[in-house]
Write a protein that holds these residues in place. Sequence first.
Motif, PDB file in Angstrom:
ATOM      1  N   HIS A  35      26.433  54.916  27.518  1.00  0.00           N
ATOM      2  CA  HIS A  35      25.972  54.323  28.771  1.00  0.00           C
ATOM      3  C   HIS A  35      24.539  53.805  28.629  1.00  0.00           C
ATOM      4  O   HIS A  35      23.741  54.357  27.870  1.00  0.00           O
ATOM      5  CB  HIS A  35      26.021  55.339  29.911  1.00  0.00           C
ATOM      6  CG  HIS A  35      27.408  55.630  30.397  1.00  0.00           C
ATOM      7  ND1 HIS A  35      28.325  56.343  29.642  1.00  0.00           N
ATOM      8  CD2 HIS A  35      28.033  55.295  31.564  1.00  0.00           C
ATOM      9  CE1 HIS A  35      29.453  56.438  30.332  1.00  0.00           C
ATOM     10  NE2 HIS A  35      29.306  55.818  31.471  1.00  0.00           N
ATOM     11  N   CYS A  82      31.353  51.580  29.419  1.00  0.00           N
ATOM     12  CA  CYS A  82      32.560  50.812  29.125  1.00  0.00           C
ATOM     13  C   CYS A  82      33.660  51.743  28.645  1.00  0.00           C
ATOM     14  O   CYS A  82      33.426  52.909  28.321  1.00  0.00           O
ATOM     15  CB  CYS A  82      32.287  49.733  28.090  1.00  0.00           C
ATOM     16  SG  CYS A  82      31.856  50.375  26.471  1.00  0.00           S
ATOM     17  N   SER A  83      34.877  51.222  28.621  1.00  0.00           N
ATOM     18  CA  SER A  83      36.035  52.045  28.282  1.00  0.00           C
ATOM     19  C   SER A  83      36.184  52.250  26.784  1.00  0.00           C
ATOM     20  O   SER A  83      36.923  53.120  26.344  1.00  0.00           O
ATOM     21  CB  SER A  83      37.309  51.400  28.830  1.00  0.00           C
ATOM     22  OG  SER A  83      37.471  50.094  28.294  1.00  0.00           O
ATOM     23  N   GLN A  84      35.486  51.436  25.983  1.00  0.00           N
ATOM     24  CA  GLN A  84      35.562  51.565  24.531  1.00  0.00           C
ATOM     25  C   GLN A  84      34.407  52.427  24.029  1.00  0.00           C
ATOM     26  O   GLN A  84      33.317  52.382  24.556  1.00  0.00           O
ATOM     27  CB  GLN A  84      35.496  50.184  23.868  1.00  0.00           C
ATOM     28  CG  GLN A  84      36.587  49.241  24.349  1.00  0.00           C
ATOM     29  CD  GLN A  84      36.401  47.858  23.757  1.00  0.00           C
ATOM     30  OE1 GLN A  84      35.704  47.691  22.767  1.00  0.00           O
ATOM     31  NE2 GLN A  84      37.032  46.870  24.361  1.00  0.00           N
ATOM     32  N   ILE A 140      24.940  45.450  27.788  1.00  0.00           N
ATOM     33  CA  ILE A 140      26.237  46.036  27.436  1.00  0.00           C
ATOM     34  C   ILE A 140      27.213  44.888  27.225  1.00  0.00           C
ATOM     35  O   ILE A 140      27.023  43.789  27.744  1.00  0.00           O
ATOM     36  CB  ILE A 140      26.722  46.998  28.538  1.00  0.00           C
ATOM     37  CG1 ILE A 140      27.803  47.931  28.003  1.00  0.00           C
ATOM     38  CG2 ILE A 140      27.200  46.239  29.771  1.00  0.00           C
ATOM     39  CD1 ILE A 140      28.061  49.132  28.888  1.00  0.00           C
ATOM     40  N   PRO A 182      28.529  40.317  31.245  1.00  0.00           N
ATOM     41  CA  PRO A 182      28.160  41.438  32.110  1.00  0.00           C
ATOM     42  C   PRO A 182      26.762  41.232  32.682  1.00  0.00           C
ATOM     43  O   PRO A 182      25.810  40.956  31.948  1.00  0.00           O
ATOM     44  CB  PRO A 182      28.212  42.647  31.178  1.00  0.00           C
ATOM     45  CG  PRO A 182      29.164  42.247  30.095  1.00  0.00           C
ATOM     46  CD  PRO A 182      28.926  40.779  29.895  1.00  0.00           C
ATOM     47  N   CYS A 202      29.840  48.701  22.461  1.00  0.00           N
ATOM     48  CA  CYS A 202      29.403  48.420  23.828  1.00  0.00           C
ATOM     49  C   CYS A 202      27.879  48.312  23.907  1.00  0.00           C
ATOM     50  O   CYS A 202      27.349  47.510  24.665  1.00  0.00           O
ATOM     51  CB  CYS A 202      29.878  49.514  24.782  1.00  0.00           C
ATOM     52  SG  CYS A 202      31.664  49.465  25.027  1.00  0.00           S
ATOM     53  N   LEU A 215      33.420  44.492  39.278  1.00  0.00           N
ATOM     54  CA  LEU A 215      34.038  45.636  38.629  1.00  0.00           C
ATOM     55  C   LEU A 215      34.969  46.331  39.612  1.00  0.00           C
ATOM     56  O   LEU A 215      34.924  46.086  40.816  1.00  0.00           O
ATOM     57  CB  LEU A 215      32.979  46.640  38.175  1.00  0.00           C
ATOM     58  CG  LEU A 215      31.998  46.214  37.095  1.00  0.00           C
ATOM     59  CD1 LEU A 215      31.077  47.371  36.750  1.00  0.00           C
ATOM     60  CD2 LEU A 215      32.730  45.753  35.856  1.00  0.00           C
ATOM     61  N   ASN A 242      31.542  43.721  25.760  1.00  0.00           N
ATOM     62  CA  ASN A 242      32.961  44.055  25.592  1.00  0.00           C
ATOM     63  C   ASN A 242      33.546  44.710  26.840  1.00  0.00           C
ATOM     64  O   ASN A 242      33.539  44.100  27.892  1.00  0.00           O
ATOM     65  CB  ASN A 242      33.158  44.928  24.350  1.00  0.00           C
ATOM     66  CG  ASN A 242      32.758  44.193  23.084  1.00  0.00           C
ATOM     67  OD1 ASN A 242      32.929  42.976  23.001  1.00  0.00           O
ATOM     68  ND2 ASN A 242      32.196  44.897  22.120  1.00  0.00           N
ATOM     69  N   GLY A 243      34.012  45.954  26.768  1.00  0.00           N
ATOM     70  CA  GLY A 243      34.770  46.566  27.856  1.00  0.00           C
ATOM     71  C   GLY A 243      33.916  47.138  28.962  1.00  0.00           C
ATOM     72  O   GLY A 243      34.024  48.327  29.293  1.00  0.00           O
ATOM     73  N   PHE A 244      33.060  46.338  29.557  1.00  0.00           N
ATOM     74  CA  PHE A 244      32.190  46.759  30.654  1.00  0.00           C
ATOM     75  C   PHE A 244      33.048  47.167  31.846  1.00  0.00           C
ATOM     76  O   PHE A 244      33.732  46.341  32.441  1.00  0.00           O
ATOM     77  CB  PHE A 244      31.280  45.580  30.993  1.00  0.00           C
ATOM     78  CG  PHE A 244      30.406  45.754  32.202  1.00  0.00           C
ATOM     79  CD1 PHE A 244      29.728  46.929  32.451  1.00  0.00           C
ATOM     80  CD2 PHE A 244      30.242  44.697  33.088  1.00  0.00           C
ATOM     81  CE1 PHE A 244      28.899  47.064  33.563  1.00  0.00           C
ATOM     82  CE2 PHE A 244      29.419  44.816  34.199  1.00  0.00           C
ATOM     83  CZ  PHE A 244      28.751  46.003  34.435  1.00  0.00           C
ATOM     84  N   THR A 245      33.033  48.468  32.218  1.00  0.00           N
ATOM     85  CA  THR A 245      33.991  48.932  33.225  1.00  0.00           C
ATOM     86  C   THR A 245      33.400  49.779  34.341  1.00  0.00           C
ATOM     87  O   THR A 245      34.051  49.934  35.372  1.00  0.00           O
ATOM     88  CB  THR A 245      35.101  49.776  32.573  1.00  0.00           C
ATOM     89  OG1 THR A 245      34.500  50.856  31.843  1.00  0.00           O
ATOM     90  CG2 THR A 245      35.955  48.938  31.647  1.00  0.00           C
TER      91      THR A 245
END
Length: 289
Positions: free
Chosen positions: A135, A122-124, A102, A82, A128, A54, A104-107
């Motif tokens: 979270h 994530c950002s979405q 989690i 992830p 998620c 990340l 998709n958009g794991f950030t």
Amino acid sequence: MRKSLIAAAVVGVAVLAGLGWMIWWSLGTCRPLDRLLGLSGCTHNLELIDFTPLTHTTMTPTQVDGMASLFGQVRTADGYRPGLIRLDPMTGREEGRYPLAIQNGFTSVVLSSDGKRAAIGCSQRRNCLENDDSHAVIEVANGRLIETIDLGLDVYPRTFPGEPAPGAPFNYNAQFVDNGQKVVTADEERRLVLQDLAGNDVAVLESRYTPMDNWLTVSPSSRYVAMLQRSDRSGASVKIWDSGNGVLVGAFQIGGDSRIGVAWAHDETAVFAVVNSDRQRRHLRRFAF
């Protein structure tokens, strides 16, 4: 005879050129001569296999047993997903690879102060987690889901949910250091400064500070603060300050690019950096200071 001398000279030049190249290569950051002579401070270099880190936070501090967890896209039996890798960063010995709850958009990952839990997000806003929370709180040793929580639009929280964070007059990026007696923050002049709890400057750590190109990591005891700084020309560099008085105690180039904050050794005598190095391979490097 003359042709033999010319041939010998050509061979000699080629050997010297090859030897010079070998020496030059070995002096690069974390390479054999660099580590032997202690030029950069690098003491260990481990290649990470089937792992995409990340940005910002990707590794926990090492524990007393030497183990740490790395978060990112990890190859498992089910392909890339992830997950986290539990390993010894000095030997490369893996304890396991664990999927995370989690998708998709794991950030983002933010660690608890005791280093035993992490909040991952994530950002979405949707898709998620299985519910609508933002979270997942997990155990860093094995990825086990503890609970899910909703932090709203706070995708990149600076402190672990529920733990104290500096309030007014400090800005969002401020973090407690020096056992809660001081704060490190960016001021209105875009400097990185160390301040007391009344907001008075104790020291200017960096005259120009851009949060998008720098990432701060406070040591487990909060005695030190490290900053990874990106550069298009020279790769990434790291600076380390004493959080009590703002004195610079370490500075080095990490020998490649990185968008990740450093991670601390449990005894706070060294830091680890995940580096995109030659041929786009990723290495985990240890630097003493």
